[in-house]
Design an enzyme around this catalytic site. Sequence first.
Site, mmCIF file in Angstrom:
data_model
loop_
_atom_site.group_PDB
_atom_site.id
_atom_site.type_symbol
_atom_site.label_atom_id
_atom_site.label_comp_id
_atom_site.label_asym_id
_atom_site.label_seq_id
_atom_site.Cartn_x
_atom_site.Cartn_y
_atom_site.Cartn_z
ATOM 1 N N LYS A 157 0.855 -1.187 0.000
ATOM 2 C CA LYS A 157 0.000 0.000 0.000
ATOM 3 C C LYS A 157 0.887 1.233 0.000
ATOM 4 O O LYS A 157 1.783 1.358 0.855
ATOM 5 C CB LYS A 157 -0.911 0.020 1.219
ATOM 6 N N GLU A 158 0.660 2.132 -0.935
ATOM 7 C CA GLU A 158 1.420 3.377 -0.923
ATOM 8 C C GLU A 158 1.154 4.114 0.383
ATOM 9 O O GLU A 158 0.029 4.209 0.844
ATOM 10 C CB GLU A 158 1.038 4.258 -2.123
ATOM 11 N N CYS A 270 -2.644 1.562 -9.077
ATOM 12 C CA CYS A 270 -3.025 0.141 -9.048
ATOM 13 C C CYS A 270 -4.486 -0.106 -9.408
ATOM 14 O O CYS A 270 -4.777 -0.752 -10.424
ATOM 15 C CB CYS A 270 -2.726 -0.438 -7.669
#
Length: 460
Positions: A157-158, A270
């Site tokens: 997850k960024e 994404c």
Amino acid sequence: MKITIIGTGYVGLVTGACLAEVGNDVFCLDVDQVKIDFLNSGGIPIHEPGLSDIVARNRAARRLSFSSDIAAGVEHGEILFIAVGTPPDEDGSADLKYVLSAASDIGRYMNGFKVVVDKSTVPVGTADRVRAAIQDQLRERNSNAAFSVVSNPEFLKEGAAVEDFMRPDRIVIGCDNTSEGDRARLLMKTLYMPFNRNHERTFWMDVRSAEFTKYAANAMLATRISFMNEMADLADMVGVDIEAVRHGIGSDPRIGYSFLYAGCGYGGSCFPKDVQALERTAREHGQDLLILRAVEAVNNQQKQVLGQKLMHRFGENLNGRHFALWGLAFKPNTNDMREAPSRVLLRQLVTRGATVAVHDPIAMTEAQRVLAVDFAETPELLARIRFSDSPMDALKDADALAIVTEWKAFRSPDFAQVKSLLRAPVIFDGRNLFDPQVMADAGIEYYGIGRSVRNGSQAR
């Protein structure tokens, strides 16, 4: 172990740094010499909490190096991760030219057994194409060097990528049922041993299932977001508070609370890309993924909702209006502007004559670059956007505040100061950071996403 990471973008840099952190000798390879020079000078091309410290520490310990020398990179690694970009093609499919180019480079220079790992998010069947690209190069060289292609998709997850890598909830690895695949399985098991000490987190499967798992995971999460956003739009119509609904359904263990927050749409590198790529894969096999088509349509519409609420309040003609916008990145703790909802809202406002003062704690520089591209053909519209040094500076003389990104710094502002700086106390909350009752008590006209009319606070 000696590891080579091909590609120093988001996934490659995090993967390389974290593998070096647990003691591996990591060679990060990239054909972009400017980026390599920047990394070797101590720079970090992305914003990710904790990453710069890990990179600096492991460069100093000589466990992490950066180079554009392809031959040296292929020679170095017993395991070679392909972590290059897979941007969407015009038809929505994943563009594999960088992946296949990396595979060709491996085949061109490899001399001994290599494990080639697809770390990039790639469609089902990509491992076969990677294998073929390597074999083509080996045939040209009359080489019989052995190798195995493995799928090991990332689940980062960024904004929390370092934490996700160092403490993964799962490690998905797909290997062939061959002698080379058995060698690869042993090496991959050894590589990930430090991450499995408390309990086994690795899920072993065939290569195609591993490739599909990544897409299915992102498609499911995107579906939850779009479902709640569609429910929120209906909640506004029927006088329901979607936050109360979220608590009510999230308490069901079969549903849970994750990814049930209504808002102004998802973005990033994404979800939009992967949903489109999975739809494209289905069409190639004669199937229409009706749910995912709806997920994408709902999300595209949801990015318009905040602007629609604002225009419902102020009218379609926004000439002479000035607004403040908090949050530009698609999510907090990153400077990523890819598919960010803020870009949609800004275009809605400035094309109707408004001016906008914007602020983001991290993404200001990247936003200036991206918006310059968005408005390259209409620079007069870009001139309507002012970049402010602080959240409060952005509020000065604005007709209303719109919140697009849920940065922690925005969660508890001085509402008295907010009211004093705005021309009128009006907030459009695209992430439902504030409670409508608190806003009503503070004398603020409040518009959330799926927050019904309560005690004078406005929902639409």
